[in-house]
Every structure is written in C-alpha cells, then in structure tokens.
Design an enzyme around this catalytic site. Structure first.
Site, mmCIF file in Angstrom:
data_model
loop_
_atom_site.group_PDB
_atom_site.id
_atom_site.type_symbol
_atom_site.label_atom_id
_atom_site.label_comp_id
_atom_site.label_asym_id
_atom_site.label_seq_id
_atom_site.Cartn_x
_atom_site.Cartn_y
_atom_site.Cartn_z
ATOM 1 N N ILE A 85 1.071 -0.958 -0.070
ATOM 2 C CA ILE A 85 0.298 0.076 0.196
ATOM 3 C C ILE A 85 1.226 0.877 0.161
ATOM 4 O O ILE A 85 0.802 2.191 -0.374
ATOM 5 C CB ILE A 85 -1.216 0.393 1.018
ATOM 6 C CG1 ILE A 85 -2.247 0.969 0.999
ATOM 7 C CG2 ILE A 85 -0.645 0.491 2.622
ATOM 8 C CD1 ILE A 85 -3.345 0.688 1.686
ATOM 9 N N VAL A 94 2.004 -2.580 8.990
ATOM 10 C CA VAL A 94 1.112 -2.140 7.416
ATOM 11 C C VAL A 94 1.397 -0.762 8.063
ATOM 12 O O VAL A 94 2.448 0.092 7.654
ATOM 13 C CB VAL A 94 -0.105 -2.201 6.818
ATOM 14 C CG1 VAL A 94 -0.789 -1.541 7.960
ATOM 15 C CG2 VAL A 94 -0.231 -1.517 5.535
ATOM 16 N N ASP A 95 1.642 -0.674 9.776
ATOM 17 C CA ASP A 95 2.034 1.095 10.304
ATOM 18 C C ASP A 95 3.460 1.221 9.773
ATOM 19 O O ASP A 95 3.701 2.585 9.757
ATOM 20 C CB ASP A 95 1.413 0.686 11.959
ATOM 21 C CG ASP A 95 0.764 1.906 11.914
ATOM 22 O OD1 ASP A 95 1.779 3.065 11.420
ATOM 23 O OD2 ASP A 95 1.268 1.595 13.459
ATOM 24 N N THR A 150 -6.189 -8.107 10.056
ATOM 25 C CA THR A 150 -6.365 -8.802 9.883
ATOM 26 C C THR A 150 -4.839 -9.675 10.212
ATOM 27 O O THR A 150 -5.113 -10.552 10.014
ATOM 28 C CB THR A 150 -6.363 -9.004 8.476
ATOM 29 O OG1 THR A 150 -5.585 -8.136 7.504
ATOM 30 C CG2 THR A 150 -7.628 -8.498 8.193
ATOM 31 N N VAL A 169 -1.435 -9.052 13.275
ATOM 32 C CA VAL A 169 -1.307 -8.743 15.147
ATOM 33 C C VAL A 169 -2.397 -9.060 15.544
ATOM 34 O O VAL A 169 -2.631 -9.423 16.686
ATOM 35 C CB VAL A 169 -0.628 -8.194 15.052
ATOM 36 C CG1 VAL A 169 1.322 -8.227 14.510
ATOM 37 C CG2 VAL A 169 -0.767 -6.970 14.454
ATOM 38 N N TYR A 170 -3.789 -8.249 15.044
ATOM 39 C CA TYR A 170 -4.966 -7.739 15.865
ATOM 40 C C TYR A 170 -6.058 -8.850 15.416
ATOM 41 O O TYR A 170 -7.239 -9.282 15.973
ATOM 42 C CB TYR A 170 -5.595 -6.662 15.183
ATOM 43 C CG TYR A 170 -5.196 -5.466 16.095
ATOM 44 C CD1 TYR A 170 -4.282 -5.353 16.969
ATOM 45 C CD2 TYR A 170 -5.730 -4.260 15.790
ATOM 46 C CE1 TYR A 170 -3.177 -4.391 17.659
ATOM 47 C CE2 TYR A 170 -5.103 -3.246 16.212
ATOM 48 C CZ TYR A 170 -4.093 -2.638 17.385
ATOM 49 O OH TYR A 170 -3.610 -2.001 18.116
HETATM 50 P P1 ADP Z 1 -3.690 -4.993 12.632
HETATM 51 O O1 ADP Z 1 -2.365 -4.164 13.499
HETATM 52 O O2 ADP Z 1 -5.312 -3.634 11.897
HETATM 53 O O3 ADP Z 1 -4.165 -6.422 12.356
HETATM 54 P P2 ADP Z 1 -1.308 -5.273 10.540
HETATM 55 O O4 ADP Z 1 -0.800 -4.239 9.290
HETATM 56 O O5 ADP Z 1 -0.428 -6.776 11.601
HETATM 57 O O6 ADP Z 1 -2.205 -4.749 11.153
HETATM 58 O O7 ADP Z 1 -1.981 -5.697 9.787
HETATM 59 C C1 ADP Z 1 -3.166 -5.514 9.029
HETATM 60 C C2 ADP Z 1 -3.152 -6.394 7.408
HETATM 61 O O8 ADP Z 1 -1.857 -5.467 6.691
HETATM 62 C C3 ADP Z 1 -1.838 -7.890 6.917
HETATM 63 O O9 ADP Z 1 -2.984 -8.094 6.458
HETATM 64 C C4 ADP Z 1 -1.088 -7.676 7.080
HETATM 65 O O10 ADP Z 1 -0.355 -8.355 6.294
HETATM 66 C C5 ADP Z 1 -0.954 -6.127 5.867
HETATM 67 N N1 ADP Z 1 0.707 -5.696 5.541
HETATM 68 C C6 ADP Z 1 1.617 -5.410 6.151
HETATM 69 N N2 ADP Z 1 2.279 -5.141 5.453
HETATM 70 C C7 ADP Z 1 1.445 -4.400 3.958
HETATM 71 C C8 ADP Z 1 2.317 -3.681 2.924
HETATM 72 N N3 ADP Z 1 3.217 -2.621 2.742
HETATM 73 N N4 ADP Z 1 0.665 -3.179 2.924
HETATM 74 C C9 ADP Z 1 -0.407 -3.402 2.305
HETATM 75 N N5 ADP Z 1 -0.568 -4.947 3.141
HETATM 76 C C10 ADP Z 1 -0.181 -4.692 3.964
#
Ligand code: ADP
Length: 176
Positions: free
Chosen positions: A17, A39-40, A124, A126-127
């Site tokens: 993203i 993703v954060d 989807t 770590v949450y």
């Molecule tokens: P949460 O804490 O809301 O679960 P995460 O970041 O652990 O957030 O995961 C949310 C989703 O984002 C997961 O499906 C993960 O695989 C995905 N993700 C991680 N990195 C990226 C990225 N660079 N672009 C898009 N999706 C990502």
C-alpha cells in the site's frame, strides 16, 4: 479484480500500500498513533518522520475511529489512520468496530473531497481478525458507502500476499 458500484470502482489488488497513488491510503494504526509493525511500520518507514510528528500532535485515536495526516514522502496525498479492533473471538463488538473503521475513513476522505482511497486488510495482521470475516465486513461496508456517496470514485483494497488477495476476491465474488 474490479467491480463497478454505480459510477465508482471497487478494486482488489495484491501489493504494497505504500506504493499507491490514490489520494489517500489508510493505515491500520494503534490507538496511540505511535507507529508499530505491519502496515503501520511500512507506512511510517516509507513516508518519513513528518507523519509521526502529525500523529503526535493529534495524540491518539479510539478504536473504530479515524484521523487524517499528510503523507510525507509517499505518493498518496494523505494518510488516514484508523484503529481496528483486536479480534477476541468475535463476540466483543469487533464486527461493529471494524465496519466503523471503514465508514469513518471514507467519511474523512469525503470531507476532504478526495476521490480515491486505498485500504489494507485492517485488523487481519497482529490484531488477529480472520481474513474471510474481515473481508466480508470490509467489502460490504465499502459497497454500501459507495452506493450512497458518489463523490468517491475509487476504493482499492491493497492486499499483502496472494492468500489475503484470494480470500478478498472470493468474498467479493460471493457478494456481487
Ligand atoms: P492490524 O494490527 O490491524 O492487524 P497489521 O499491520 O498487523 O495490522 O496487518 C494488517 C494487514 O496489513 C495484514 O493483512 C498485513 O499482511 C498487511 N500488510 C502489512 N504490510 C503491508 C503493506 N506494506 N501493504 C499492504 N498491506 C500490508
């Protein structure tokens, strides 16, 4: 995969993203807006320190709500930070909160007159939200919003990895 919702487009892509060129990308943040993994971490890493500085000024965001910052070095113009629920078996109001993250993010985009928004699969990682359940909620919520708000022209789900993409695609086929 792409579907039309009235005059708007809902698109599913597999990818990262942080590379999106939509007006806004949505970050699956934590309630302290403190940055983190997943993703954060990827968004803050790619966007540079100005985003976390704006987050610090905002201070925090309750679960189910959303806030907006500029996007630093990213191609997107804005980052919408929303806080998804931690999955606790599905009986703690998680579905309502997950729906709310999508609605509140889209409302912020509309209020800024943005035309395109990209979402990750909120909650989807770590949450722990099961991807099929999260996909169903995310997709139905966005479709309902687009049916009533023609101002947003494009919503993309940018899904990290083939598996997550396939599950979203399967849910979208069931719904449409
Ligand atoms: P949460 O804490 O809301 O679960 P995460 O970041 O652990 O957030 O995961 C949310 C989703 O984002 C997961 O499906 C993960 O695989 C995905 N993700 C991680 N990195 C990226 C990225 N660079 N672009 C898009 N999706 C990502």
């Amino acid at each position: 995969m792409e579907v039309k919702i009235n005059n708007s487009t809902l698109s599913l892509v597999e990818g990262d993203i942080t590379k999106e060129e939509t007006d806004a990308i949505v970050n699956a943040a934590n309630s302290r807006l403190a940055g983190g993994g997943g993703v954060d971490g990827a968004i803050h890493h790619a966007g540079g320190p100005s985003i976390i500085e704006e987050c610090r000024k905002i201070g925090g965001c309750p679960t189910g709500q959303a806030v907006i910052t500029t996007a630093g070095n990213l191609r997107a113009k804005y980052v919408i930070h929303t806080v998804g629920p931690v999955y606790q078996g599905g009986t703690k109001g998680e579905a309502t909160l997950l729906r709310s993250t999508h609605v509140e993010s889209l409302k912020l985009a509309s209020s800024k007159k943005l035309k395109s928004v990209a979402f990750p699969a909120i909650s989807t990682g770590v949450y722990g939200y099961p991807v099929d359940e999260a996909a169903h909620i995310a997709l139905t919520t966005v479709i309902d919003y687009l049916k009533e708000h023609a101002d947003i022209e494009l919503v993309s789900f940018v899904l990290f990895g083939r598996k997550t993409y396939e599950i979203f695609a399967e849910e979208l086929r069931k719904i449409t």
